[in-house]
Design an enzyme around this catalytic site. Structure first.
Site, mmCIF file in Angstrom:
data_model
loop_
_atom_site.group_PDB
_atom_site.id
_atom_site.type_symbol
_atom_site.label_atom_id
_atom_site.label_comp_id
_atom_site.label_asym_id
_atom_site.label_seq_id
_atom_site.Cartn_x
_atom_site.Cartn_y
_atom_site.Cartn_z
ATOM 1 N N ALA A 85 -24.328 -84.379 -52.530
ATOM 2 C CA ALA A 85 -24.547 -85.763 -52.191
ATOM 3 C C ALA A 85 -24.056 -86.569 -53.271
ATOM 4 C CB ALA A 85 -26.173 -85.699 -52.371
ATOM 5 N N CYS A 129 -32.571 -78.066 -51.418
ATOM 6 C CA CYS A 129 -32.764 -79.430 -52.154
ATOM 7 C C CYS A 129 -34.122 -79.326 -52.844
ATOM 8 C CB CYS A 129 -32.529 -80.511 -51.277
ATOM 9 S SG CYS A 129 -32.729 -82.188 -52.164
ATOM 10 N N LYS A 172 -28.049 -72.750 -46.114
ATOM 11 C CA LYS A 172 -28.092 -72.699 -47.609
ATOM 12 C C LYS A 172 -29.359 -72.622 -48.337
ATOM 13 C CE LYS A 172 -25.304 -74.794 -51.454
ATOM 14 N NZ LYS A 172 -26.540 -75.628 -52.012
ATOM 15 N N ARG A 193 -20.339 -77.830 -58.992
ATOM 16 C CA ARG A 193 -20.009 -78.579 -60.264
ATOM 17 C C ARG A 193 -18.644 -78.214 -61.143
ATOM 18 N NH1 ARG A 193 -25.491 -77.032 -62.871
ATOM 19 N NH2 ARG A 193 -25.016 -75.258 -61.887
HETATM 20 C C1 LIG Z 1 -24.127 -83.877 -57.258
HETATM 21 C C2 LIG Z 1 -24.874 -82.786 -56.591
HETATM 22 C C3 LIG Z 1 -25.205 -83.083 -55.312
HETATM 23 C C4 LIG Z 1 -25.619 -81.864 -54.732
HETATM 24 N N1 LIG Z 1 -25.936 -82.254 -53.273
HETATM 25 C C5 LIG Z 1 -26.231 -81.089 -52.468
HETATM 26 C C6 LIG Z 1 -26.396 -81.188 -51.161
HETATM 27 O O1 LIG Z 1 -26.056 -82.435 -50.407
HETATM 28 N N2 LIG Z 1 -26.774 -80.012 -50.456
HETATM 29 C C7 LIG Z 1 -26.590 -79.034 -50.987
HETATM 30 O O2 LIG Z 1 -27.105 -77.764 -50.075
HETATM 31 N N3 LIG Z 1 -26.616 -78.619 -52.360
HETATM 32 C C8 LIG Z 1 -26.365 -79.752 -53.136
HETATM 33 N N4 LIG Z 1 -26.077 -79.550 -54.506
HETATM 34 C C9 LIG Z 1 -26.266 -78.491 -54.880
HETATM 35 C C10 LIG Z 1 -24.822 -77.531 -54.877
HETATM 36 O O3 LIG Z 1 -24.264 -77.486 -53.688
HETATM 37 C C11 LIG Z 1 -25.069 -75.995 -55.378
HETATM 38 O O4 LIG Z 1 -25.812 -75.323 -54.852
HETATM 39 C C12 LIG Z 1 -25.152 -75.898 -57.074
HETATM 40 O O5 LIG Z 1 -24.896 -77.035 -57.769
HETATM 41 C C13 LIG Z 1 -25.109 -74.721 -57.756
HETATM 42 O O6 LIG Z 1 -23.602 -74.515 -57.698
HETATM 43 P P1 LIG Z 1 -22.852 -74.878 -58.840
HETATM 44 O O7 LIG Z 1 -23.321 -73.990 -60.061
HETATM 45 O O8 LIG Z 1 -21.422 -74.305 -58.382
HETATM 46 O O9 LIG Z 1 -22.706 -76.242 -59.178
HETATM 47 C C14 LIG Z 1 -25.769 -80.560 -55.288
HETATM 48 C C15 LIG Z 1 -25.424 -80.427 -56.445
HETATM 49 C C16 LIG Z 1 -24.736 -81.438 -57.299
HETATM 50 C C17 LIG Z 1 -24.299 -81.168 -58.650
#
Ligand SMILES: Cc1cc2nc3c(=O)[nH]c(=O)nc-3n(C[C@H](O)[C@H](O)[C@H](O)COP(=O)(O)O)c2cc1C
Length: 324
Positions: free
Chosen positions: A19, A102, A142, A228
Site C-alpha cells: 500500500a 493485512c 495472499k 521491503r
Molecule cells: C509499506 C507496506 C505496505 C504493504 N501493503 C500490503 C498490501 O497492500 N497488501 C498485502 O498483501 N501486503 C502488504 N504488505 C505486506 C507485504 O506484501 C509482505 O507480505 C510483507 O512485507 C513481508 O514481506 P517482506 O519481508 O519481503 O517485507 C505491505 C508491506 C509494507 C512494508
C-alpha cells in the site's frame, strides 16, 4: 517455469503488493530490473463497487506490466465477489488476488484482510464468491500464518482454498498479532507446499540472493515474493535473476545508476500523478534510494526539504551534474 491456472509464469520473482508503494511507476521500475509478476496494492471491494474514482485509479496499469495481479480485500462475500467481477471486466488483470494478510485493526475488525484468519468459514465464502465471479482469470490468495501463535491455520486454510478453486497461494508466515515483528516462520511455507498441489509463493524476509536461495532450499516453494527488500532496491530482482542465470550475483549499482533510477522514477511519477502526490512519493522513494554512498544523508535531507516538483527538478539536475 510454472503456471497459475493457465497463466505461464516465466520468472519466479514476485513484487509484493504494498500500500502506498506499488503503483504504476514503481512497478515499472521493478519490472525493468527483473520482477516477473507485479501486484497493485490492496484495493477495497467496497470502493470498487461504489466506483470511487480514487479506488479505480489504483488499479490502472499498462500492458507492459503484465503479468499483473490486482489485489482486493473486503469482509462481505457478496461485495467482494461483485467487486472481482467488475475488476475482471474493467481491467482484465492476469491474476485477481485476495488479501487475507493485512493486520491493520481498521481492516481486520470486520473480518477483512487477516481478520479472515479467525473465521475460515468466512474466508471460504469470500473466496468462493470471487472464484465464481471471474471465469477464467486465476484467483490467488495472499495470507498470513494465522491470527496468533496459538492459532496457526495456514496449512488447513491452504487445503480449503485449493478445494474452492484458488490457483496459487502466497504465504507470509507471520501471525496477525506479530504484524511485522520477529522472523517469518518459513517452516510453514514448507508445510503448505507439501500439503497442496497448487503453486506456493514464499514471502517474508527476503532481502538478498542468499535469502532467496535459503527460502527455495528450505521450503521447496515455487516462487518468492519480495516486499521491503525491494524498497529503494529494485536491483534485488536483477541480483536474484543473475543467480538463476548463473551469472555473477549481487548486483551493486553505481551511484550514477542509482541517480538514473531516481530520475526515471521521478519522470514516471510526474506523468502519472498530480504535483502534490508526485512530490510526496518522490520524497518517499528517494529516501530509500539515497543510501549507502558518501553524501547520502545530505542529499536525502535536501530532497526532503523540497517544497515543489520544480525544486526536485533543480536538485536532481545538480545531483546529476555532481556525479557526471
Ligand atoms: C509499506 C507496506 C505496505 C504493504 N501493503 C500490503 C498490501 O497492500 N497488501 C498485502 O498483501 N501486503 C502488504 N504488505 C505486506 C507485504 O506484501 C509482505 O507480505 C510483507 O512485507 C513481508 O514481506 P517482506 O519481508 O519481503 O517485507 C505491505 C508491506 C509494507 C512494508
Amino acid at each position: 517455469m510454472f503456471t497459475i491456472g493457465k497463466l505461464k509464469i516465466k520468472s519466479p520473482l514476485f513484487l509484493a503488493p504494498m500500500a502506498g508503494v506499488t503503483d504504476h511507476p514503481y512497478r515499472t521500475i521493478c519490472k525493468h530490473f527483473g520482477a516477473g509478476v507485479v501486484y497493485t496494492e490492496f484495493v477495497s471491494a467496497n470502493g470498487i463497487i461504489r466506483e470511487n474514482i480514487r479506488t479505480l485509479e489504483m488499479m490502472k496499469f499498462s500492458e507492459d506490466e503484465r503479468p499483473l495481479g490486482i489485489q482486493i480485500f473486503g469482509d462481505s462475500p457478496d461485495v467482494v465477489g461483485k467487486s472481482a467481477k467488475m475488476v475482471n471486466e474493467m481491467f482484465k488483470p492476469d491474476i485477481i488476488d485476495i488479501n487475507y494478510g493485512c493486520p491493520v485493526p481498521k481492516v481486520t475488525k470486520s473480518g477483512a484482510g487477516s481478520g479472515a484468519m479467525k473465521d475460515l468459514c468466512l474466508m471460504d465464502e469470500i473466496t468462493a464468491a470471487v472464484v465464481e465471479s471471474v471465469n477464467e482469470t486465476p484467483v490467488t490468495v495472499k495470507m498470513r500464518a494465522g491470527w496468533d501463535k496459538d492459532k496457526i491455520i495456514s496449512t488447513e486454510a491452504g487445503l480449503r482454498l485449493e478445494k474452492i478453486g484458488v490457483k496459487a497461494i502466497t504465504l507470509h508466515p507471520r501471525t496477525t498479532s506479530q504484524k511485522f515483528t520477529g522472523q517469518a516462520n518459513w517452516q510453514l511455507i514448507k508445510e503448505l507446499k507439501q500439503a497442496v498441489n497448487i503453486p506456493v509463493i514464499g514471502n517474508g524476509d527476503i532481502n538478498n540472493v542468499d535469502d532467496y536461495k535459503k527460502m527455495l532450499e528450505s521450503t521447496g516453494c515455487d516462487a518468492v515474493m519480495v516486499a521491503r527488500g525491494a524498497l529503494g532496491n529494485p536491483w534485488i530482482f536483477r541480483s536474484i535473476l543473475n543467480h538463476i542465470n548463473n551469472k555473477p550475483e549481487e548486483y551493486e549499482p553505481s551511484l550514477k545508476e542509482r541517480i538514473e533510477v531516481c530520475r526515471n522514477h521521478y519522470e514516471l511519477l510526474k506523468e502519472d500523478k498530480n504535483s502534490i502526490v508526485c512530490l510526496n512519493l518522490t520524497k518517499k522513494h528517494f529516501s530509500w534510494y539515497l543510501k549507502g554512498f558518501k553524501g547520502a544523508v545530505e542529499w536525502r535531507r535536501k530532497f526532503m526539504y523540497a517544497n515543489s516538483v520544480e525544486e526536485v527538478d533543480e536538485l536532481l539536475q545538480l545531483f546529476e551534474k555532481e556525479v557526471n
